[in-house]
Design a protein around this motif. Structure first.
Motif, PDB file in Angstrom:
ATOM      1  N   ARG A  27       0.825  -1.198   0.000  1.00 25.39           N
ATOM      2  CA  ARG A  27       0.000   0.000   0.000  1.00 25.39           C
ATOM      3  C   ARG A  27       0.866   1.257   0.000  1.00 25.39           C
ATOM      4  O   ARG A  27       0.557   2.230  -0.701  1.00 25.39           O
ATOM      5  N   PHE A  28       1.936   1.241   0.783  1.00 28.29           N
ATOM      6  CA  PHE A  28       2.857   2.378   0.776  1.00 28.29           C
ATOM      7  C   PHE A  28       3.472   2.582  -0.607  1.00 28.29           C
ATOM      8  O   PHE A  28       3.599   3.729  -1.083  1.00 28.29           O
ATOM      9  N   MET A  29       3.864   1.498  -1.241  1.00 31.23           N
ATOM     10  CA  MET A  29       4.468   1.603  -2.566  1.00 31.23           C
ATOM     11  C   MET A  29       3.476   2.167  -3.580  1.00 31.23           C
ATOM     12  O   MET A  29       3.833   3.013  -4.414  1.00 31.23           O
ATOM     13  N   GLN A 245       6.431  17.376   1.102  1.00 33.91           N
ATOM     14  CA  GLN A 245       4.999  17.066   1.293  1.00 33.91           C
ATOM     15  C   GLN A 245       4.884  15.888   2.256  1.00 33.91           C
ATOM     16  O   GLN A 245       5.707  14.977   2.221  1.00 33.91           O
ATOM     17  N   VAL A 246       3.885  15.909   3.115  1.00 32.84           N
ATOM     18  CA  VAL A 246       3.590  14.802   4.022  1.00 32.84           C
ATOM     19  C   VAL A 246       2.167  14.359   3.789  1.00 32.84           C
ATOM     20  O   VAL A 246       1.243  15.174   3.827  1.00 32.84           O
ATOM     21  N   LEU A 247       1.991  13.064   3.524  1.00 31.38           N
ATOM     22  CA  LEU A 247       0.670  12.534   3.214  1.00 31.38           C
ATOM     23  C   LEU A 247       0.360  11.308   4.063  1.00 31.38           C
ATOM     24  O   LEU A 247       1.244  10.469   4.294  1.00 31.38           O
ATOM     25  N   PRO A 248      -0.883  11.158   4.519  1.00 30.31           N
ATOM     26  CA  PRO A 248      -1.273   9.939   5.227  1.00 30.31           C
ATOM     27  C   PRO A 248      -1.401   8.773   4.262  1.00 30.31           C
ATOM     28  O   PRO A 248      -1.705   8.967   3.079  1.00 30.31           O
ATOM     29  N   VAL A 249      -1.154   7.572   4.764  1.00 28.31           N
ATOM     30  CA  VAL A 249      -1.318   6.360   3.961  1.00 28.31           C
ATOM     31  C   VAL A 249      -2.359   5.490   4.654  1.00 28.31           C
ATOM     32  O   VAL A 249      -2.167   5.105   5.823  1.00 28.31           O
ATOM     33  N   THR A 250      -3.430   5.185   3.967  1.00 27.24           N
ATOM     34  CA  THR A 250      -4.475   4.337   4.537  1.00 27.24           C
ATOM     35  C   THR A 250      -4.151   2.887   4.272  1.00 27.24           C
ATOM     36  O   THR A 250      -3.511   2.547   3.276  1.00 27.24           O
ATOM     37  N   THR A 251      -4.586   2.016   5.170  1.00 22.17           N
ATOM     38  CA  THR A 251      -4.353   0.585   5.010  1.00 22.17           C
ATOM     39  C   THR A 251      -5.310   0.012   3.981  1.00 22.17           C
ATOM     40  O   THR A 251      -6.356   0.581   3.686  1.00 22.17           O
ATOM     41  N   LEU A 252      -4.913  -1.161   3.415  1.00 29.16           N
ATOM     42  CA  LEU A 252      -5.776  -1.830   2.444  1.00 29.16           C
ATOM     43  C   LEU A 252      -7.001  -2.425   3.127  1.00 29.16           C
ATOM     44  O   LEU A 252      -6.921  -2.825   4.280  1.00 29.16           O
TER      45      LEU A 252
END
Length: 252
Positions: A27-29, A245-252
């Protein structure tokens, strides 16, 4: 200098659950690729968590098939990912703290942590470092946590022409100020960008500070996570200079 976009993956690891962590890395990728990131660096031992007691059981060989989904995704996305794993270079060899470089071209590189923290010797042996990565006109030198506490490690990278010094780490709140002062100092002293990818939450009994960051080659802060959590900390270099830039990453 050519354009370059790279990022720290401030990810949260589930203790010892490699399968779940693999999915989270994917997901991060994917999130990074959506932002046109070319190089994505994960924290120390990101695929297992900083679980010294599980390291021998979970250690893999570099070519282990468990990494195939990540290697295929890196190639599909055109993204190079540096992931943290407990590593054996051959069967029954000592366990090392590894950073595997999953190339956008399908290649596989190996970096092993050279300098251990006190207490890590009960689970790990010292490693031997690794080669720098070439991306266009840039040269990226890797580090894993305590490596950067040795000034000679960063100096050697600069002497070899590094334009980016990228460290996957586990840094607690108490160590954050002295450690980031060192990293920022390396950026200014050696005129190279510096990236620090920290864990997004507690791992292995340690409370990570989060706050992953990137500094420019003049020592200025380009971007930093405001705290803990699953976050991408992105740095972009263009002909107009640096932007973060800083962005949140949501889980799958």
């Amino acid at each position: 200098m050519t354009a370059l976009t790279f990022a720290a993956a401030q990810s949260i690891s589930i203790p010892g659950d490699v399968h779940a962590n693999l999915i989270h890395h994917q997901r991060f990728m994917q999130a990074a690729a959506e932002q046109h990131v070319q190089l994505l660096v994960f924290p120390e031992l990101s695929l297992t968590g900083y679980e010294r007691g599980l390291a021998a059981e979970l250690a893999i060989l570099p070519e282990d098939g468990i990494l195939q989904p990540l290697r295929e995704l890196a190639r599909e996305l055109g993204l190079t990912a540096v992931v943290g794993v407990p590593l054996r270079l051959e069967a029954n060899a000592p366990v090392l703290i590894g950073a595997l470089v999953l190339g956008a071209d399908g290649s596989l590189g190996v970096y092993t942590k050279q300098h251990l923290h006190p207490g890590e010797e009960v689970a790990f042996a010292p490693g031997h470092g690794g080669s720098m990565l070439a991306m266009g006109s840039d040269h990226i030198a890797l580090a894993v946590c305590a490596d950067f506490s040795h000034a000679r490690h960063a100096a050697a990278a600069a002497e070899q022409g590094a334009t980016l010094y990228a460290a996957g780490v586990l840094i607690t709140e108490g160590g954050y100020l002295p450690d980031t002062t060192l990293l920022q100092g390396y950026a200014k002293q050696h005129a190279m960008a510096v990236l620090m990818a920290n864990h997004g939450d507690a791992t292995g009994g340690w409370e990570s500070a989060g706050r992953s960051a990137v500094w420019g080659p003049d020592g200025s802060l380009i971007a930093a996570a405001p705290g803990r959590g699953d976050l991408l900390v992105i740095a972009r270099r263009t002909t107009d200079g640096w932007a973060g830039q800083v962005l949140p990453v949501t889980t799958l």
